[in-house]
Design an enzyme around this catalytic site. Structure first.
Site, PDB file in Angstrom:
ATOM      1  N   LYS A 183      26.785  27.432  91.801  1.00 51.81           N
ATOM      2  CA  LYS A 183      25.612  28.286  92.032  1.00 51.81           C
ATOM      3  C   LYS A 183      24.859  27.651  93.196  1.00 51.81           C
ATOM      4  O   LYS A 183      23.674  27.302  93.106  1.00 51.81           O
ATOM      5  CB  LYS A 183      24.776  28.349  90.748  1.00 51.81           C
ATOM      6  CG  LYS A 183      23.695  29.394  90.738  1.00 51.81           C
ATOM      7  CD  LYS A 183      24.211  30.818  90.664  1.00 51.81           C
ATOM      8  CE  LYS A 183      23.045  31.785  90.822  1.00 51.81           C
ATOM      9  NZ  LYS A 183      23.451  33.183  90.976  1.00 51.81           N
ATOM     10  N   ASP A 233      35.348  30.886  77.771  1.00 52.90           N
ATOM     11  CA  ASP A 233      35.304  31.818  76.638  1.00 52.90           C
ATOM     12  C   ASP A 233      35.550  33.248  77.111  1.00 52.90           C
ATOM     13  O   ASP A 233      36.206  34.042  76.434  1.00 52.90           O
ATOM     14  CB  ASP A 233      33.957  31.726  75.914  1.00 52.90           C
ATOM     15  CG  ASP A 233      33.990  30.673  74.805  1.00 52.90           C
ATOM     16  OD1 ASP A 233      34.922  29.846  74.805  1.00 52.90           O
ATOM     17  OD2 ASP A 233      33.095  30.674  73.943  1.00 52.90           O
ATOM     18  N   TYR A 251      24.831  19.222  79.678  1.00 57.35           N
ATOM     19  CA  TYR A 251      25.094  18.786  78.302  1.00 57.35           C
ATOM     20  C   TYR A 251      24.896  17.282  78.135  1.00 57.35           C
ATOM     21  O   TYR A 251      24.638  16.799  77.041  1.00 57.35           O
ATOM     22  CB  TYR A 251      26.519  19.172  77.869  1.00 57.35           C
ATOM     23  CG  TYR A 251      26.757  20.671  77.788  1.00 57.35           C
ATOM     24  CD1 TYR A 251      25.704  21.573  77.890  1.00 57.35           C
ATOM     25  CD2 TYR A 251      28.036  21.180  77.609  1.00 57.35           C
ATOM     26  CE1 TYR A 251      25.914  22.935  77.825  1.00 57.35           C
ATOM     27  CE2 TYR A 251      28.256  22.546  77.544  1.00 57.35           C
ATOM     28  CZ  TYR A 251      27.187  23.417  77.656  1.00 57.35           C
ATOM     29  OH  TYR A 251      27.418  24.768  77.592  1.00 57.35           O
ATOM     30  N   ASP A 256      32.257  26.117  80.373  1.00 59.23           N
ATOM     31  CA  ASP A 256      32.165  26.436  78.952  1.00 59.23           C
ATOM     32  C   ASP A 256      32.100  27.954  78.787  1.00 59.23           C
ATOM     33  O   ASP A 256      32.824  28.556  77.987  1.00 59.23           O
ATOM     34  CB  ASP A 256      30.882  25.772  78.397  1.00 59.23           C
ATOM     35  CG  ASP A 256      30.817  25.793  76.886  1.00 59.23           C
ATOM     36  OD1 ASP A 256      31.816  26.184  76.255  1.00 59.23           O
ATOM     37  OD2 ASP A 256      29.772  25.410  76.339  1.00 59.23           O
ATOM     38  N   ASP A 288      27.950  33.821  88.892  1.00 61.35           N
ATOM     39  CA  ASP A 288      27.694  35.193  88.435  1.00 61.35           C
ATOM     40  C   ASP A 288      28.769  36.145  88.984  1.00 61.35           C
ATOM     41  O   ASP A 288      29.295  36.995  88.268  1.00 61.35           O
ATOM     42  CB  ASP A 288      26.276  35.653  88.815  1.00 61.35           C
ATOM     43  CG  ASP A 288      25.864  35.246  90.218  1.00 61.35           C
ATOM     44  OD1 ASP A 288      26.581  34.452  90.853  1.00 61.35           O
ATOM     45  OD2 ASP A 288      24.816  35.729  90.696  1.00 61.35           O
TER      46      ASP A 288
END
Ligand code: NAD
Length: 353
Positions: free
Chosen positions: A188, A248, A138, A244, A220
């Site tokens: 990751k 959620d 970001y 992020d 994942d």
């Protein structure tokens, strides 16, 4: 007096913020000096930019900042550098907050709203996501370009330096020391070089907290385990984008997006506190917004910035009691409970205080 910069923002932002200010005034009268600040779409309308310098200055000088939510369809066609979200990123950067703390906890009265199987939810869900907030994709370089073949292309750079990883890891390990002493670091590292650095720095920091057990999960796999065995998580630490998305996911596991607060902390006590939801333009101005996420963000502010744990506990208990009585805004309504408006929810919480 404790100086609090207040950013009501857009959409349902002002509704949930006003409710929270009333709750804070009730739990500790004449303690706070609230200063309202323009940021987001409303600031674009008034000043032509989402985060006027004066607004940021007020937040930087305050003891803490409380934020509703910003954005909405009215500003969707603004150029990228002038979108309401730019104000959000600017205020985080300007306040030098780098750690976003999101609790994911099931309120017992809302257990039936958990979409997971009962035997999974019954094991209890109570974890915290510590998300890195000012690095990663970001904040990396964003570029659109044309390939030598004449095709449109774009790239976003994910970059982390050692100190950014180290300081967020410390936040996570310190939180774990006050809890069940388990940190799960999510990355990751099988593919991303930035993740391999992340993993090795987290392991170095872990040596300073020998009592804390450190696990690593690929993102994942983590997204699956959060649904399969949420009770096994205590403190999760992860980079900006993974955090992020996973937070959620966590918000859905524990119920409505309207219920969850978050805190963003820097090196000192001055934090930025907000609900995790957005400006919900679909229900703005209809008194349907659930103010609980913002009210609980206010409680986090009392706890982390002002050392007022007793008052923070009082607010959290008041919310719990109201839920126990079966009062629900639309987002958390289920059959057999009582549907009320956002302002009635606020009144009910205040009455318990
Ligand atoms: P959203 O969180 O605003 O809404 C998603 C859904 O949840 C909607 O159906 C909404 O009605 C519902 N909802 C959200 N908060 C609620 C509450 N307190 N009570 C009851 N229901 C609630 O997400 P979105 O629709 O993706 O985004 C809307 C706008 O908000 C966009 O402009 C987006 O950029 C912005 N946004 C801002 C923030 C922020 O300010 N921190 C965060 C996310 C999105």
């Amino acid at each position: 007096m404790k100086n609090v910069a207040v950013i009501p923002g857009d959409g349902i932002g002002p509704e949930v913020i006003n409710a929270t200010l009333e709750v804070l005034e009730k739990v500790s009268p004449k303690t706070f000096n609230f200063q309202s600040v323009s940021m987001g779409g409303n600031a674009i309308d008034k000043y032509g930019e989402p985060l006027p310098a004066e607004s940021l200055k007020i937040c930087q000088n305050a003891d803490a900042t409380l934020l509703g939510a910003v954005g909405g369809p009215k500003w969707d066609n603004q150029p990228p550098e002038n979108r309401p979200e730019k104000g959000l990123l600017g205020v985080r950067k300007g306040l030098k907050v780098f750690a976003n703390i999101r609790p994911a906890k099931i309120f017992a009265p809302l257990a039936s709203a958990c979409p997971l199987r009962k035997d999974i939810a019954d094991k209890g869900i109570d974890f915290i996501i510590v998300r890195e907030l000012t690095g990663g994709i970001y904040f990396g370089k964003h570029e659109s370009f044309t390939t030598p073949e004449g095709e449109r292309a774009a790239r976003d750079v994910m970059e982390y330096s050692e100190h950014e990883i180290r300081r967020i890891a410390h936040v996570a390990f310190k939180m774990a020391m006050g809890r069940r002493k388990i940190v799960t670091s999510i990355d990751k590292a099988n593919i991303l070089t930035s993740s391999r650095l992340w993993r090795s720095v987290v392991e170095e920091v872990a040596k300073e907290y020998p009592e804390v057990k450190l696990n690593h999960l690929y993102v994942d796999n983590a997204s699956m385990q959060l649904i399969r065995v949420p009770s096994e998580f205590d403190v999760i630490v992860t980079e900006n984008t993974f955090g992020d998305i996973l937070s959620d996911e966590a918000s859905q596991i524990v119920g409505s997006i309207g219920m969850i607060p978050s805190a963003s902390l820097g090196e000192d006590n001055r934090g930025l506190y907000e609900p995790i939801h957005g400006s919900a333009p679909d229900i703005a101005g209809q008194d349907k917004a659930n103010p609980i996420g913002t009210i609980l963000a206010g409680a986090m502010m009392l706890r982390y910035s002002f050392n007022m744990s007793t008052e923070a506990d009082k607010i959290e208990h008041a919310v719990d009691e109201v839920l126990r009585e079966g009062l629900r805004t639309g987002d958390i309504y289920t059959e057999g409970t009582k549907l009320i408006t956002g302002s009635q929810m606020k009144e009910a919480v205040i009455a318990k205080l």
